[in-house]
Design an enzyme around this catalytic site. Sequence first.
Site: not given
Length: 358
Positions: A54, A333, A336
């Site tokens: 990610s 978040d 990330h």
Amino acid sequence: MANQKTLFRFLHFFFFFAILTGNQFVQGHGHHHHHHSSRGDRLGLSKLFVFGDSYADTGNSRRSAGSWLTPYGITFPGKPAGRYSDGRVFTDYLASYLKIKSPIPYRWRKMGMKPLRHGMNFAYGGTGVFDTLVPEPNMTTQINFLQQLIQDGVYTKSDVRSSIALVSLAGNDYGTYTATNGTAQGLPAYITTVVNQLALNLKRIHGLGVRKVTVAALPPLGCLPQSTVMSSFQNCNGTQNTAVNLHNQLLQQAVVKLNNSSRDSAIVILNFYSAFMSAFRSQGNQPGSSKFENPLKPCCLGISNQYSCGSVDEHGVKKYMICQNPKSTFFWDGVHPSQQGWLAVYSALRRSLDQLYY
Ligand SMILES: *[C@@H]1O[C@H](CO)[C@@H](O)[C@H](O)[C@H]1NC(C)=O
Ligand SMILES: *[C@@H]1O[C@H](CO)[C@@H](O)[C@H](O)[C@H]1NC(C)=O
Ligand SMILES: *[C@@H]1O[C@H](CO)[C@@H](O)[C@H](O)[C@H]1NC(C)=O
Ligand SMILES: *[C@@H]1O[C@H](CO)[C@@H](O)[C@H](O)[C@H]1NC(C)=O
Ligand SMILES: *[C@@H]1O[C@H](CO)[C@@H](O)[C@H](O)[C@H]1NC(C)=O
């Protein structure tokens, strides 16, 4: 078969995407894109192939993934578009460094040939070198995708020679290890296994003909909001960071060996650990740097620990809170960085990126 309406939405999305990942998408760069004079072109590095998770994914994850939930993407492109951030991620900044467009996600590859000349992004959020809890392709499979495209003639040998790779491994193997009853005693041995597999992958990517391979060191996982929430976002978890340091030392040793056995010293480590740490400490007085009031506190978080950024209840009522200004936080978040966070990381790593040209 997709009906016409679906196809239209698909195409619409594609063009939207292609436009928004265009030349001048990195604001504040202050110069226009000239393909012939790009830094990448001077060294013949005009394509970027991206592998990993990610931290690098720009839209491969399936629609049910968190990266497609509101409020992801609110800063860029303005709505959820598959990036695990409010906006751009590291891949986008590395592409801007090379002065090329951010490579399209593998998932969108059939939608037009032209963007393929900037390379392709094979990274899937939640994945690792080994299978994780997320049912997406592991790194071996991601490399197979590139190998297949080369076999199919989508990329020629000379295309591949003019490319660089970004390999992001930010810790999903370890998350899976912990979630599936891995013991603390067994962790050092597991770290060795992960790094050995990563080294094999780096060697394989270089073996496919990719000229330069950048590989991310682990970030300080003990400083991610999901760990620091225990201390109201005040303190990093030292135990976790110690394990991270072992991974990073083993990676360093593996890359020294790989560099030494390849004639062209092809592999460059991107030290995410030190880049995150220096962004946390930054007073915002270097170009491109920011001062983050409380760097360990994310912009977007669940209203309680059973919820996370993007959660809604069965009535569609949102169960998360979002800060007023995403530019003011390093993290987006629990895991990330925000776009501003990635910009700070990129700024800290610019000098390492210049090593690509030695
Ligand atoms: C990666 O996934 C493939 C396909 O599921 C599997 O066969 C392979 O064993 C996995 N590789 C690793 C290193 O876990
Ligand atoms: C983890 O351990 C628990 C208790 O021993 C067991 O019930 C569970 O199935 C284990 N989970 C995995 C993924 O091995
Ligand atoms: C730090 O992380 C370890 C391993 O995940 C955990 O066992 C420990 O409770 C954490 N420490 C604190 C202070 O949160
Ligand atoms: C690099 O390779 C040379 C010769 O192959 C060897 O003598 C040297 O010890 C190696 N260095 C490292 C750091 O592995
Ligand atoms: C590997 O070689 C590259 C290019 O010479 C260099 O920039 C990098 O620091 C080397 N990495 C290691 C770990 O020795």
